[in-house]
Scaffold this active site. Sequence first.
Site, PDB file in Angstrom:
ATOM      1  CB  SER A 402      -0.945  -0.004   1.198  1.00  0.00           C
ATOM      2  OG  SER A 402      -0.291  -0.456   2.347  1.00  0.00           O
ATOM      3  CG  HIS A 423      -3.035  -0.437  -2.614  1.00  0.00           C
ATOM      4  ND1 HIS A 423      -3.277   0.897  -2.368  1.00  0.00           N
ATOM      5  CD2 HIS A 423      -3.155  -1.056  -1.414  1.00  0.00           C
ATOM      6  CE1 HIS A 423      -3.508   1.073  -1.071  1.00  0.00           C
ATOM      7  NE2 HIS A 423      -3.428  -0.111  -0.489  1.00  0.00           N
ATOM      8  CD  GLU A 435      -4.141   3.697  -4.752  1.00  0.00           C
ATOM      9  OE1 GLU A 435      -3.365   3.081  -4.026  1.00  0.00           O
ATOM     10  OE2 GLU A 435      -4.314   4.923  -4.662  1.00  0.00           O
ATOM     11  CG  ASN A 473      -2.910   4.367   1.599  1.00  0.00           C
ATOM     12  OD1 ASN A 473      -4.059   4.648   1.937  1.00  0.00           O
ATOM     13  ND2 ASN A 473      -2.451   3.135   1.576  1.00  0.00           N
TER      14      ASN A 473
END
Length: 677
Positions: A402, A423, A435, A473
């Site tokens: 991540s 991800h 992702e 993130n």
Amino acid sequence: MIETKLHDDVLEIVMANPPVNALGAQVRQGLAKALADAQGDPAIKAIVIRGAGKMFSGGADITEFGKPPVDPWLPQVVDAIEASAKPVVAAIHGMALGGGLEVALGAHYRIASPKARLGLPEVSLGILPGAGGTQRLPRLVGVETALGMIVSGTPIAASKAAQAGLVDKLAESDESLAAEAIAYARTLTAPRRTGDRSVSADPAVFEQFAAQNARKIKGLDAPQACIAAVKAATELPLDQGQEKERALFQQLVAGEQSKALRHVFFAERAAAKIDGLPKDIQLRPITKVGVIGAGTMGGGISMNFLSAHIPVTMVEMAQDALDRGIGVMRKNYEATAAKGRLTAEQVEKAMGLVTPTLDFSALADCDLIIEAVYENMDVKKEIFARLDGIAKPGAMLASNTSYLSIDEIAAATTRPQDVLGLHFFSPANVMKLVEVVRGAKTAPDALATGMDIARKIGKVPVVAGVCYGFIGNRMLIPRQANANALLLEGATPEQVDRVHTDFGMPMGPFQMADLAGVDIGWHRDPSRIESLQDALCAEGRWGQKKQAGFYDYDEKRRPTPSPVVATIIDDFRARAGIVPRDISDEEIMVRTLYSMVNEGAKILEEGIAQRASDIDVVWNYGYGWPRHKGGPMFWADTVGLDKIAQALTRYQQALGAEFTLSPLLLDCAAQGKPLDR
Ligand code: T1G
């Protein structure tokens, strides 16, 4: 756009506007003309309306919204269908959605193929059925079913539609539908106009429905309008009810919420496109998947493939971890079955497709191998080096990391062209976002295959470049840093979280930290206390799983502000010599949400995201950003980029020495154009 064919005394009108037979101006004009011509032709005794290609019609052409209307409007076409002196049959296959179903509602009879689905999803675009749907549907199926369909926007199966009285006949198949519809039309001798019916209901039904759905429709304009429009159907004749519907429609379609929801609709589809890649690029076949790691993520990821009937070889290092992982997957499936959303045999079928093993070499025949072990680069590099010697040529090697660099992981192999990031977001079997991280050397076909397989397992994929945290993130980093700083400066966890939940987020930064685990990324040394996170973790306050994090939790995981945390924060302030001050909600908004927008602008500048709307898709599908606010980048444009830039400048000092304003944001603000590359 409209094709007609005479079958003896039955005229077949076919809507042919690929890919979804959207009811754009030309289709409406063609429909109206074909109908009018048929009225005057004595050879024609009945009419069938059908859709070419994969469906009846996906509804009005959403791309026309906000543009000057072109005659005839869809309501006029639907009224003309209903006014036909000759019986009109709608022959439905695939999907009949929105204006598409309203065309079918204007018809006098409806026949559908068994797999067809019928719905009025306008509410998900922030509008309501604007071509008579709120008036005709209740007249056909009753208020309760109509409210359910219109306010949820969820399509129903043809069989259910037949039970409800929305469909008169079920055809044998898609293939036989057209012929059956023509034969059916030939048996009809007169129109049967839905508009001639009336429908009544106790007015209390509408208040009760709104109350029962209060949580789901809170803060949304369209659902309330849908309820009001259906209520009008029980109080007014058709034409007056349609006037009420049209007024509500015009109000909604011009509103911010509908613009945002339409943006989300197109943004999700745009995200599927990879700039610079041919649409028909040859994909790699994925018939068998390997997952390394049977933990929360590995199990959730595996379930996505198993549910899509793709076999999974699941590898762990220890038998107990493997057994635990398999057990959790079964438990999750059984919980879904208990809600009636899966049958027992479907559970067994899915679980029968997973092969648990401790033998790494069992991955040799997998077309795609996904590493889902914990966030440690050395461990990941060691795994990918081993995979390099085991995986077959052309197998795709993906990491579920991540944050970490796909390029560095790829460099541990001799096949960087086969390496990418996939991800997933926790819980991986529920959250829609993936992702798809392209490394510098990721081959185009591997990237395209990653996007395709994500869609095949029901996900919404977005391409991300390599940087720490990719898109979502990475934007969380300034949000969390500022949220933590705000606690030390005088805010409370509940104040910061409330600003976010009042905005429409499902939870705020600290509620999210407690859910995910305050101990994520913690160095595990309770004697080393350099941050609030260290202090909480040292006290065992690891979040909901310990019934204590930034909040205290009862046995039902209900949060309450924690005096212990307040003391920990006070101690930290004292040691850092910080005198707490009152913090305004506005400051919290600027330092946590505006700073996210600024980071999103940098992600665009660096080409980590292909387009601003991709960032919105990440936040809609990965973090629960309120869809009726479009996404952080769309929202920033509605706030005003100049206002955001000025506010961030005002809080520059509080944002910290390393904070810099995005040049792209400043440039777009100066030029008064939307935030995009
Ligand atoms: N208008 C314009 N374009 C549309 C469209 C529409 N209604 N539906 C799809 N597209 C485009 C989409 O952007 C994509 O374009 C391509 O078609 C394929 O779509 C008066 C006012 C029908 C279930 O809300 O739910 O009727 O990216 O990839 O997966 O009351 O499309 O290829 O350039 O989604 O097979 C109400 C919206 C409209 C249905 C097909 N109708 N569409 O899914 O294909 S408002 C809807 C969908 C209305 C009336 C009101 C899905 C689909 P591109 P796709 P798909």
